[in-house]
Design an enzyme around this catalytic site. Structure first.
Site, mmCIF file in Angstrom:
data_model
loop_
_atom_site.group_PDB
_atom_site.id
_atom_site.type_symbol
_atom_site.label_atom_id
_atom_site.label_comp_id
_atom_site.label_asym_id
_atom_site.label_seq_id
_atom_site.Cartn_x
_atom_site.Cartn_y
_atom_site.Cartn_z
ATOM 1 N N THR A 77 18.856 64.487 58.631
ATOM 2 C CA THR A 77 19.709 65.636 58.299
ATOM 3 C C THR A 77 19.065 66.937 58.781
ATOM 4 O OG1 THR A 77 20.319 64.417 56.300
ATOM 5 C CG2 THR A 77 20.953 66.734 56.395
ATOM 6 N N LYS B 269 30.368 68.908 64.712
ATOM 7 C CA LYS B 269 30.572 70.011 63.768
ATOM 8 C C LYS B 269 30.786 71.339 64.515
ATOM 9 C CE LYS B 269 27.966 67.782 60.021
ATOM 10 N NZ LYS B 269 26.904 67.959 58.989
ATOM 11 N N ARG C 73 23.645 56.351 62.380
ATOM 12 C CA ARG C 73 22.713 57.208 61.622
ATOM 13 C C ARG C 73 21.372 57.303 62.358
ATOM 14 N NH1 ARG C 73 24.667 60.049 57.063
ATOM 15 N NH2 ARG C 73 22.633 59.838 56.087
ATOM 16 N N PHE D 65 23.880 74.084 48.096
ATOM 17 C CA PHE D 65 24.311 74.463 49.445
ATOM 18 C C PHE D 65 25.804 74.249 49.675
ATOM 19 C CE2 PHE D 65 22.643 70.070 49.666
ATOM 20 C CZ PHE D 65 23.760 69.393 50.169
ATOM 21 N N ARG E 257 20.592 65.043 66.691
ATOM 22 C CA ARG E 257 20.244 66.253 65.931
ATOM 23 C C ARG E 257 18.981 66.909 66.484
ATOM 24 N NH1 ARG E 257 22.078 63.893 60.021
ATOM 25 N NH2 ARG E 257 24.142 64.879 59.970
ATOM 26 N N ASN F 37 23.911 71.158 61.667
ATOM 27 C CA ASN F 37 23.185 70.030 62.260
ATOM 28 C C ASN F 37 24.034 69.157 63.197
ATOM 29 O OD1 ASN F 37 24.669 68.745 60.329
ATOM 30 N ND2 ASN F 37 22.929 67.943 59.170
ATOM 31 N N GLU G 284 36.681 57.787 55.254
ATOM 32 C CA GLU G 284 36.659 58.951 56.139
ATOM 33 C C GLU G 284 37.564 58.749 57.357
ATOM 34 O OE1 GLU G 284 32.070 60.073 54.859
ATOM 35 O OE2 GLU G 284 32.501 59.580 56.946
HETATM 36 P P1 ATP Z 1 26.391 64.169 57.143
HETATM 37 O O1 ATP Z 1 26.985 63.684 55.843
HETATM 38 O O2 ATP Z 1 27.003 65.469 57.647
HETATM 39 O O3 ATP Z 1 26.343 63.092 58.183
HETATM 40 P P2 ATP Z 1 23.781 63.692 56.082
HETATM 41 O O4 ATP Z 1 24.384 62.450 55.522
HETATM 42 O O5 ATP Z 1 22.592 63.572 56.959
HETATM 43 O O6 ATP Z 1 24.858 64.533 56.880
HETATM 44 P P3 ATP Z 1 24.130 64.864 53.487
HETATM 45 O O7 ATP Z 1 23.058 64.808 52.451
HETATM 46 O O8 ATP Z 1 25.317 63.973 53.339
HETATM 47 O O9 ATP Z 1 23.437 64.697 54.909
HETATM 48 O O10 ATP Z 1 24.620 66.368 53.562
HETATM 49 C C1 ATP Z 1 25.876 66.703 54.143
HETATM 50 C C2 ATP Z 1 25.710 67.952 54.962
HETATM 51 O O11 ATP Z 1 25.408 69.041 54.096
HETATM 52 C C3 ATP Z 1 24.546 67.942 55.954
HETATM 53 O O12 ATP Z 1 24.834 67.299 57.162
HETATM 54 C C4 ATP Z 1 24.308 69.410 56.150
HETATM 55 O O13 ATP Z 1 25.272 69.988 57.026
HETATM 56 C C5 ATP Z 1 24.513 69.940 54.738
HETATM 57 N N1 ATP Z 1 23.257 69.941 53.982
HETATM 58 C C6 ATP Z 1 22.605 68.897 53.440
HETATM 59 N N2 ATP Z 1 21.482 69.251 52.813
HETATM 60 C C7 ATP Z 1 21.407 70.604 52.946
HETATM 61 C C8 ATP Z 1 20.480 71.600 52.513
HETATM 62 N N3 ATP Z 1 19.402 71.280 51.795
HETATM 63 N N4 ATP Z 1 20.741 72.892 52.851
HETATM 64 C C9 ATP Z 1 21.839 73.230 53.560
HETATM 65 N N5 ATP Z 1 22.753 72.345 53.990
HETATM 66 C C10 ATP Z 1 22.551 71.040 53.698
HETATM 67 MG MG MG Z 2 26.184 62.421 54.390
#
Ligand code: ATP
Ligand code: MG
Length: 150
Positions: free
Chosen positions: A104, A22, A98, A70, A115, A125, A139
């Site tokens: 996250t 990112k 993962r 968010f 992370r 992150n 994707e």
């Molecule tokens: P990714 O999809 O990027 O691999 P993830 O699957 O761990 O991450 P998701 O729930 O899919 O998490 O959220 C997508 C992205 O949105 C996160 O990686 C983060 O950058 C952002 N994000 C998620 N939760 C929050 C939050 N509570 N506040 C701010 N940003 C968030």
């Molecule tokens: Mg995700």
């Protein structure tokens, strides 16, 4: 030479996941260290590019989160600079990746995860990892044409 030997080798697109380094991690020059961890964990690269998401493309990629509070901040962050997108291959790629990237929220990420080492906070992150085999395929196609996958 038989004609089919000239055709590109068709490999099954199973056991893949899609990652993004990112904008936060890319701008801090963490890409090499992150790639080291990815190789050390046994992943191989099927495709890779440096690119930047437009607002429209970022909204499309994260459409599933469009109602979350968010969302606007996430789109601003993900369009703020270049990213590296890559298709990674390994047995059990989605789940193993993962585990390698960690939670996250980096405060909850286990020691040794990407992370834990490189993320700033729950938004910034460092890396993305697909959350299912189906989304990995979607994707991968979002970023790469067939000719860009090796
Ligand atoms: P990714 O999809 O990027 O691999 P993830 O699957 O761990 O991450 P998701 O729930 O899919 O998490 O959220 C997508 C992205 O949105 C996160 O990686 C983060 O950058 C952002 N994000 C998620 N939760 C929050 C939050 N509570 N506040 C701010 N940003 C968030
Ligand atoms: Mg995700």
């Amino acid at each position: 030479m038989r004609s089919e030997t000239l055709k590109p080798k068709k490999r099954r697109m199973s056991n893949i996941t899609l990652t993004m380094i990112k904008p936060d991690a890319f701008s801090k020059n963490f890409s090499g260290k992150i790639m080291d961890k990815i190789y050390d964990a046994g992943f191989t690269i099927r495709a890779m590019k440096l690119t930047r998401l437009s607002e429209e493309r970022a909204k499309q990629f994260y459409a599933v989160h469009s109602e979350r509070p968010f969302f606007n901040d996430l789109i601003r962050f993900m369009t703020s600079g270049p990213i590296i997108a890559a298709i990674l291959e390994k047995d059990n790629a989605v789940d193993d990746f993962r585990k390698l990237i960690g939670s996250t929220n980096p405060e909850e990420a286990e020691e040794g995860t990407i992370r834990k080492a490189f993320a700033e906070n729950i938004e910034r992150n460092a890396v993305h990892g697909s959350d299912s085999n189906e989304n990995a395929q979607i994707e991968a196609s979002f970023f790469f044409s067939g000719k860009e996958i090796f």
